[in-house]
Scaffold this active site. Structure first.
Site, PDB file in Angstrom:
ATOM      1  N   TYR A 302      48.783 -77.508 -16.801  1.00  0.00           N
ATOM      2  CA  TYR A 302      48.220 -78.201 -17.959  1.00  0.00           C
ATOM      3  C   TYR A 302      49.302 -78.502 -18.989  1.00  0.00           C
ATOM      4  O   TYR A 302      50.337 -77.849 -19.034  1.00  0.00           O
ATOM      5  CB  TYR A 302      47.131 -77.336 -18.610  1.00  0.00           C
ATOM      6  CG  TYR A 302      46.021 -76.925 -17.664  1.00  0.00           C
ATOM      7  CD1 TYR A 302      45.609 -77.775 -16.645  1.00  0.00           C
ATOM      8  CD2 TYR A 302      45.391 -75.700 -17.794  1.00  0.00           C
ATOM      9  CE1 TYR A 302      44.593 -77.408 -15.793  1.00  0.00           C
ATOM     10  CE2 TYR A 302      44.365 -75.321 -16.946  1.00  0.00           C
ATOM     11  CZ  TYR A 302      43.972 -76.175 -15.938  1.00  0.00           C
ATOM     12  OH  TYR A 302      42.971 -75.819 -15.092  1.00  0.00           O
ATOM     13  N   GLU A 376      28.922 -59.847 -28.683  1.00  0.00           N
ATOM     14  CA  GLU A 376      28.065 -61.052 -28.665  1.00  0.00           C
ATOM     15  C   GLU A 376      27.756 -61.606 -30.051  1.00  0.00           C
ATOM     16  O   GLU A 376      27.267 -62.733 -30.171  1.00  0.00           O
ATOM     17  CB  GLU A 376      26.765 -60.758 -27.905  1.00  0.00           C
ATOM     18  CG  GLU A 376      26.986 -60.614 -26.409  1.00  0.00           C
ATOM     19  CD  GLU A 376      25.712 -60.249 -25.668  1.00  0.00           C
ATOM     20  OE1 GLU A 376      24.958 -59.389 -26.185  1.00  0.00           O
ATOM     21  OE2 GLU A 376      25.468 -60.804 -24.595  1.00  0.00           O
TER      22      GLU A 376
END
Ligand SMILES: [Zn+2]
Ligand SMILES: [Zn+2]
Length: 399
Positions: A302, A376
């Site tokens: 990339y 989370e």
């Protein structure tokens, strides 16, 4: 439970969508899929987006999804990207939403990226009337595997007409409670190389009758260290690491060849293009000196993630407004790679980090670890920041 959806809330807000985003993340975590195979994942995403309503959905490649939320008034176009793929890792966590697919695991947090962008899409779809311009939600396949889903989507025209692109990574090097934004270089371009050194094998007791590729490989490895320490500008970050070394079968046999593999990490395109020639010069010189031969192949990875100033400023304001200025830190650049850079080849953009580490709860394992997990609460940050950035950039009342 095989599906994460309950009937969807009628007018979702960033507050009301928070628990659903966690449910979605756990569903995706239980059902991970490898790069280019995100079949059920992309269907899950497309189904949720269809439930929200008001968006034009498309599937530019078999396992990606793009949703265009076009407001009633014209204006600029903001793309927000999430990646959806998992990794070939056997999960060792014991929480109740552990992977149900042997040997496959969401060990990079892409389950979280997908669900927090879904959360933002739900909230923004409900506020479509306020949008002057477009928000384009890009759910990308295959971030983890070359050639990467990002460049496929760019080639399919997903960035056409987009003025600015943003994306986030839930980030274990940073604690929950911090969000890192940085203009300029953030992540490196990861290229890989393969070297075969061939000699002339034979009996280990008679080395003078052979050309020993093991000894030559050892010298090649040592001499490659000169590239970063002696050839590249010390102010230009670079890594050349030999990471695998294979050769030989037995203690009394000199093998015919040895294989090496490794990675090259750079930021500066000039340094990036200079390193292969430097490597080849060293490998050719060392092998010639000892009568061995070589083959060198380099696979370009990339591009580096280089963040746009204006997009980074938009993110800083969005973080301050959505979560609070106290969470904002300057992100630290690293030599990891990300194919978010594919979008930045055509469109100014900024990629940022949302801290997801929690020492007290043992959420400390690095990305790609078999016990990787997320705090989370970071998902809520992501949803809020995406919504705030979109409303500033394409909101009718933008200043
Ligand atoms: Zn990863
Ligand atoms: Zn990742």
């Amino acid at each position: 439970m095989t599906t994460a959806t309950t009937a969807f809330l009628s007018a979702p807000t960033v507050d009301s969508v928070r628990d659903t985003v966690i449910e979605w993340r756990r569903y995706l975590h239980r059902n991970p899929e490898l790069s280019f195979h995100e079949k059920r994942t992309s269907q899950f995403v497309a189904d949720r987006l269809a439930e929200f309503g008001g968006m034009e959905l498309s599937r530019p490649t078999p396992t990606s999804v793009v949703a265009r939320l076009i407001g009633p008034k014209p204006g600029p176009v903001l793309a927000i990207r999430a990646d959806m793929d998992a990794l070939p890792i056997e999960e060792r966590n014991t929480h109740e939403f552990v992977s149900r697919t042997p040997g496959v695991m969401h060990a990079c947090g892409h389950d979280g990226h997908t669900s927090m962008l879904l959360g933002a899409a739900a909230v923004l779809a409900a506020r479509r009337d306020e949008i002057a311009g477009e928000v384009r939600f890009v759910f990308q396949h295959a971030e983890e595997l070359l050639p990467g889903g990002g460049q496929e989507l760019v080639r399919a025209g997903v960035m056409d007409g987009v003025d600015l692109v943003i994306g986030a990574h839930l980030w274990l090097p940073m604690p929950f409670g911090q969000v890192g934004v940085k203009a300029g270089p953030l992540m490196a371009s990861p290229d890989t190389f393969r070297i075969t050194i061939s000699g002339d094998g034979g009996h280990a007791a008679m080395p003078h009758k052979s050309v020993d590729p093991v000894v030559v490989a050892a010298q090649v490895i040592i001499n490659l260290q000169h590239i970063v320490s002696r050839n590249v500008d010390p102010l230009a970050p670079a890594v050349v690491s030999v990471t695998t070394l294979h050769g030989g079968t037995m203690h009394n046999v000199i093998p015919g060849s040895v294989q090496l593999e490794g990675t090259i990490r750079t930021f500066d395109p000039a340094v990036r293009s200079e390193i292969p020639a430097l490597m080849e010069r060293i490998i050719a010189g060392v092998t010639a000196a000892h009568g061995a031969r070589y083959e060198l192949s380099i696979e370009r990875g990339y591009h580096a993630v280089i963040n746009d100033e204006r997009a980074s400023d938009l993110l800083r304001r969005a973080v301050a407004r959505a979560v609070g200025p106290q969470v904002l830190v300057e992100a630290t650049a690293c030599m990891g790679g990300e194919d978010f850079s594919a979008y930045q080849q055509t469109t100014p953009g900024s990629f940022f980090y949302i801290g997801a580490r929690n020492e007290e709860r043992g959420i400390v394992h690095p990305h790609h670890h078999e016990r990787f997990d997320l705090d989370e609460r970071a998902l809520d940050y992501g949803t809020r920041i995406f919504v705030a950035a979109a409303l500033e950039y394409v909101g009718e009342s933008r200043s």
